[in-house]
Write an enzyme that holds these catalytic residues in place. Structure first.
Site, short mmCIF file in Angstrom:
data_model
loop_
_atom_site.label_atom_id
_atom_site.label_comp_id
_atom_site.label_asym_id
_atom_site.label_seq_id
_atom_site.Cartn_x
_atom_site.Cartn_y
_atom_site.Cartn_z
N GLU A 281 -4.36 -1.17 7.62
CA GLU A 281 -3.20 -0.83 8.44
C GLU A 281 -3.39 -1.52 9.78
OE1 GLU A 281 -2.32 3.23 9.30
OE2 GLU A 281 -2.53 3.91 7.23
N TRP B 5 1.57 -1.57 9.05
CA TRP B 5 2.20 -0.25 9.04
C TRP B 5 3.50 -0.35 9.82
CZ3 TRP B 5 0.78 4.10 6.45
CH2 TRP B 5 1.56 5.24 6.71
N ASN C 12 -6.95 8.10 2.88
CA ASN C 12 -6.56 7.48 4.13
C ASN C 12 -7.33 8.06 5.31
OD1 ASN C 12 -4.51 5.84 5.75
ND2 ASN C 12 -4.25 7.87 6.65
N GLU C 13 -7.89 7.19 6.15
CA GLU C 13 -8.54 7.58 7.41
C GLU C 13 -9.28 8.90 7.25
OE1 GLU C 13 -5.46 7.46 10.37
OE2 GLU C 13 -4.99 5.36 9.94
N HIS D 95 -8.57 -0.02 10.03
CA HIS D 95 -7.22 0.14 10.57
C HIS D 95 -7.26 -0.27 12.02
CE1 HIS D 95 -5.86 3.24 7.30
NE2 HIS D 95 -6.32 2.11 6.80
N TYR E 30 -5.44 -0.51 15.47
CA TYR E 30 -4.40 -0.13 16.41
C TYR E 30 -4.93 -0.37 17.83
CZ TYR E 30 -1.88 1.81 12.41
OH TYR E 30 -1.22 1.95 11.21
N ARG F 126 0.88 -1.18 0.00
CA ARG F 126 0.00 0.00 0.00
C ARG F 126 0.91 1.22 0.00
NH1 ARG F 126 -2.76 2.87 4.46
NH2 ARG F 126 -4.67 3.85 3.71
#
Length: 549
Positions: free
Chosen positions: A265, A295, A169-170, A236, A238, A92
């Site tokens: 990610e 990531w 992105n985001e 994503h 996290y 990516r």
């Protein structure tokens, strides 16, 4: 520069909000969500079929790859070859549309696509300027990102077999994330109206983590808004996703509803917001056959999430080792796209590798070399396993017939063996084993600094700095010391303590596991104490004495 971490609210709030969403918002779950419909107009190349990402020939394609910060490091495009060499099938690529960072030109993007193809990598292209819109005042809009893609149409059309367009992105922060839905639909439809037939990827709000369940709740309607049906959702993961239940619940909801999803990610090292459960993310992705993209390759302002340091694959971090060579990692699970020749009908396994031989054995590592296998098509790589007690544990992967195994314990006996595998996934018989005993950590190769940061009645905060003064990196270390005044450790960050009486041992967290030569790691802790609080008189690392100071 790219932030190392996202900005979720507390994990507790995330869980409470997710629970409310489950009860009140009718989020996706088996039995309540309509299945995603088959595409009305099939994409030219990569497309969605029955809720899954497939290639133009109908074969499943499961992304196994990483993110690469191209727009900030345009001279590091050689990293694509390094990423491929670690076994990835996808990359990516971070691009910019000019709103926040200098726009990547059409010629630059064309070159990125060409290099992805030359290295047999499927290329996910994303605009990063949209990151945190609504909360970050510098962020651009999805509409601006869509215009950027339309401006690149001449270099993207005809590449549908090789690229996926990740619109932005985001593209929404934590402020009013419900506002994500309409601009996302509008951007998708703008690209379709401009004639794009590519599979389109959309990121979730809440800095990509969707802790308020907006993407999950609206996924069916957003998917239906794409008349081609070739839409891929990206979550994503996290610190919001710090338990196995949160990870599996979210991913299974999409898969059960036949709505295509990928972990666009994710991170593993802990931070002040929590400790992401990367093991469950990777295991669940493998179980459900959905993609993941870690990531990131290199170049973070804080290198805690760098897979390699300084864009140098020889400087792979513990995070990189986990992603490429750990359980359910890239080297073990990635399959090259069939458009590049992967996924053949080959059913013949490689021959067994020769018995490995060990050299350069240190207290924490050993270099293994073996005679290469042969195969009717070609050997794709090797898996090294630790053998003991009738069980095997995979410890490393390699594309050539040698590897350095790290994370070993000093003065410990090990047995290792090797398997070969080909591109079709056929695995050889196991090689014979090699046995070795790691070295004792030499005295004087470490120093430890200890200080009390603050004290209060009955308690205190301490800090320990471990310095590697040797010439080789230390991995999988164990620190030992003794409290003389009855102190106890109650909470620690940077390591995991175990205490028996006054004796304390500490093993590393994932992000402190490796101490490079000349480098250091810092541990912090909260402890209890009595009237006196004398510092430990001595420290050991892997059983060897360290210098105080």
């Amino acid at each position: 520069m790219r932030r190392t971490r996202k900005s979720p609210l507390s994990t507790l709030l995330a869980r409470l909000t997710a629970l409310v969403g489950l009860v009140l918002l009718g989020v996706l779950c088996p039995g309540t969500a309509q299945a995603a419909q088959e595409p009305g107009t099939q994409a030219t190349g990569l497309h969605i079929s029955n809720g899954r990402l497939v290639e133009g020939n109908g074969n499943d394609f499961v992304m196994r790859g990483v993110n690469h910060a191209h727009t900030w490091y345009p001279d590091e495009s050689g990293s694509l070859a390094d990423i491929k060499a670690q076994g990835a099938n996808t990359v990516r690529v971070v691009l910019a549309d000019g709103h926040r960072w200098t726009a990547n030109s059409a010629s630059d993007v064309a070159n990125v696509v060409a290099q992805c193809k030359a290295n047999k990598l499927i290329c996910v292209l994303e605009v990063h300027d949209t990151t945190g819109y609504g909360e970050d005042s510098a962020a651009g809009t999805l509409d601006q990102a869509a215009d950027y893609w339309i401006g690149l149409k001449s270099v993207l059309v005809g590449q549908e077999n090789y690229i996926i367009i990740n619109i932005g992105n985001e593209p929404w922060g934590n402020t009013d994330p419900a506002g994500w839905t309409a601009p996302t639909v509008a951007a998708i439809q703008k690209l379709r109206g401009a004639g794009f037939e590519h599979t389109i990827m959309v990121d979730a709000p809440n800095w990509g983590q969707d802790w308020q369940q907006v993407m999950r709740t609206n996924a069916q309607s957003v998917y239906a808004a794409d008349t081609t049906g070739n839409l891929l959702f990206s979550i994503h993961m996290y610190s919001v996703f710090d338990t196995a239940a949160e990870v599996t619940d979210y991913l299974n909801a999409f898969v059960s509803a036949k709505l295509p999803i990928v972990i666009g990610e994710f991170g593993g090292p802990a931070d002040q917001w929590g400790d992401p459960d990367e093991d469950t993310m990777m295991a669940t992705a493998e179980q459900l056959d959905i993609g993941y993209l870690a990531w990131s390759w290199s170049g973070n302002t804080d290198p805690i999430l760098d897979l390699v340091l300084n864009f140098d694959p020889a400087q792979m971090t513990s995070w990189g080792q986990r992603i490429f060579h750990g359980a359910n990692g890239i080297a073990q699970t990635a399959k090259e796209a069939t458009v590049f020749g992967g996924g053949s009908s080959d059913t013949q396994a490689p021959t067994a590798p020769g018995a490995p031989t060990a050299s350069a054995v240190t207290a924490t590592s050993a270099h293994l070399t073996w005679t290469a296998s042969t195969d009717n098509v070609g050997v794709a790589g090797y898996d090294v396993v630790r053998v003991g007690g009738g069980t095997e544990t995979k410890v490393a992967s390699a594309t050539a017939n040698s590897v350095t195994v790290t994370g070993l314990t000093a003065n410990t006996a090990y047995s290792f063996a090797v398997y070969a595998r080909d591109a079709a996934g056929n695995r050889s018989a196991r090689s014979a084993t090699v046995s070795l005993i790691t070295a004792t950590t030499p005295a004087g190769s470490c120093s430890v600094g200890y200080r009390v940061v603050g004290e209060w009645q009955g308690g205190f905060q301490g800090e320990i700095v471990i310095r590697n003064t040797g010439t080789a990196s230390l991995s999988g270390w164990k620190l030992g010391f003794v409290f003389a005044d009855g102190q106890t450790v109650s909470t620690m960050w940077g390591g995991t303590p175990a205490q028996s009486g006054g004796s304390v041992t500490v093993t590393p967290a994932s992000y402190t596991n490796t101490i490079p030569a000349g480098g250091s790691v810092t541990l912090g802790f909260i402890g209890s104490k009595g009237a006196t609080n004398t510092a430990p008189a001595a420290f050991t690392l892997n059983g060897a004495a360290c210098v105080n100071g």
